[in-house]
Design an enzyme around this catalytic site. Structure first.
Site, PDB file in Angstrom:
ATOM      1  N   CYS A 174       0.833  -1.201   0.000  1.00 15.20           N
ATOM      2  CA  CYS A 174       0.000   0.000   0.000  1.00 15.20           C
ATOM      3  C   CYS A 174       0.871   1.255   0.000  1.00 15.20           C
ATOM      4  O   CYS A 174       0.631   2.198  -0.769  1.00 15.20           O
ATOM      5  CB  CYS A 174      -0.928  -0.005   1.212  1.00 15.20           C
ATOM      6  N   CYS A 175       1.903   1.278   0.833  1.00 13.51           N
ATOM      7  CA  CYS A 175       2.806   2.429   0.873  1.00 13.51           C
ATOM      8  C   CYS A 175       3.539   2.607  -0.451  1.00 13.51           C
ATOM      9  O   CYS A 175       3.762   3.732  -0.898  1.00 13.51           O
ATOM     10  CB  CYS A 175       3.816   2.271   2.005  1.00 13.51           C
ATOM     11  N   CYS A 222      -1.332   8.230   7.245  1.00 12.76           N
ATOM     12  CA  CYS A 222      -2.664   8.010   6.685  1.00 12.76           C
ATOM     13  C   CYS A 222      -3.650   7.563   7.779  1.00 12.76           C
ATOM     14  O   CYS A 222      -3.244   7.039   8.821  1.00 12.76           O
ATOM     15  CB  CYS A 222      -2.598   6.950   5.584  1.00 12.76           C
ATOM     16  N   CYS A 231      -3.512   3.822   9.106  1.00 11.98           N
ATOM     17  CA  CYS A 231      -2.258   3.296   9.655  1.00 11.98           C
ATOM     18  C   CYS A 231      -1.643   4.205  10.715  1.00 11.98           C
ATOM     19  O   CYS A 231      -0.453   4.101  11.006  1.00 11.98           O
ATOM     20  CB  CYS A 231      -1.253   3.070   8.523  1.00 11.98           C
ATOM     21  N   CYS A 290       7.707   4.121   5.871  1.00  9.48           N
ATOM     22  CA  CYS A 290       6.880   3.869   4.692  1.00  9.48           C
ATOM     23  C   CYS A 290       7.706   3.582   3.445  1.00  9.48           C
ATOM     24  O   CYS A 290       7.166   3.153   2.434  1.00  9.48           O
ATOM     25  CB  CYS A 290       5.955   5.068   4.432  1.00  9.48           C
TER      26      CYS A 290
END
Length: 233
Positions: free
Chosen positions: A120-121, A203, A206, A229
């Site tokens: 995702c990062c 975010c 997270c 990240c």
């Protein structure tokens, strides 16, 4: 990965780092802007970064400042972005992921941040950053040694091996108190989540508030081994 060519050798960078370790952030910023025309500041709108925005626009009002809009930032982050724009008329540039959240869900499943936070990062942060840095010769960040063990040896000027750029960290040696004193003295707008136990803000999915006695970055990717990240090696 960036294909940029370093304009300073590693030896030259090390020498400058030693020379500037004891100098003020403003002196380091002036060196950065005097040495590199093609340079930008990566702003996350955290405490360190808004303090640096204040310094940067006072030194170079038209300096390029960019941010990564992951589409899942806190409302408070967008609010301080707007306050920064209103106060400083900063040259602020947005970089977004190539995939929308809907497209990401279609390709990788729902809630990728929970099933594979690194992936995702990479999609929502690392790839946009790589794009932002791809045409630059150097960049400026707000990282500090005190923030995390992974940043404990950060220089004020260093070679960024990941992106093959020169990287300036003007407040690497500053304490948390230094940051907040500067913001108070200069009336810098800041993210109000900092007042609610969020020393480090990423975010929505997270990031959580930090409990008393916890590490300042304990609220990032809580209950996972992940601590960065991928923007900073």
């Amino acid at each position: 990965m960036s294909t940029n060519t370093l304009r300073l050798t590693a030896e030259e960078v090390n020498k400058l780092n030693e020379e500037y370790l004891g100098k003020s952030p403003q002196e380091i910023l002036r060196l950065a802007f005097d040495t590199f025309g093609n340079i930008a500041f990566a702003c996350s709108f955290g405490a360190e970064d808004v303090a640096l925005v204040d310094m940067i626009v006072k030194i170079k009002p038209d300096a390029k400042i960019f941010y990564l809009d992951t589409d899942v930032l806190f409302d408070e982050t967008y609010l301080v972005r707007d306050q920064i724009l209103a106060k400083y008329s900063a040259n602020l540039i947005k970089y977004s992921p190539l995939l929308t959240l809907e497209e990401q869900a279609e390709q990788h499943g729902d809630n990728l941040w929970a099933t594979d936070a690194n992936a995702c990062c990479n999609i929502r942060k690392v790839e946009p950053l790589t794009r932002a840095l791809s045409t630059l010769d150097a960049w400026i960040t707000g990282i500090r040694r005190e923030q995390a063990p992974t940043r404990a040896n950060a220089g004020v000027i260093e070679v960024d091996q990941k992106f093959n750029l020169i990287k300036f960290n003007p407040i690497a040696l500053w304490s948390d108190k230094d940051v907040w004193n500067y913001m108070a003295d200069n009336e810098v707008p800041y993210n109000k989540l900092h007042d609610q136990g969020y020393p480090s803000i990423g975010c929505i999915h997270c990031t959580r508030a930090v409990k008393p006695g916890e590490d300042p970055r304990a609220g990032r990717w809580a209950d996972q081994s992940k601590t960065e990240c991928g923007l900073h090696k």
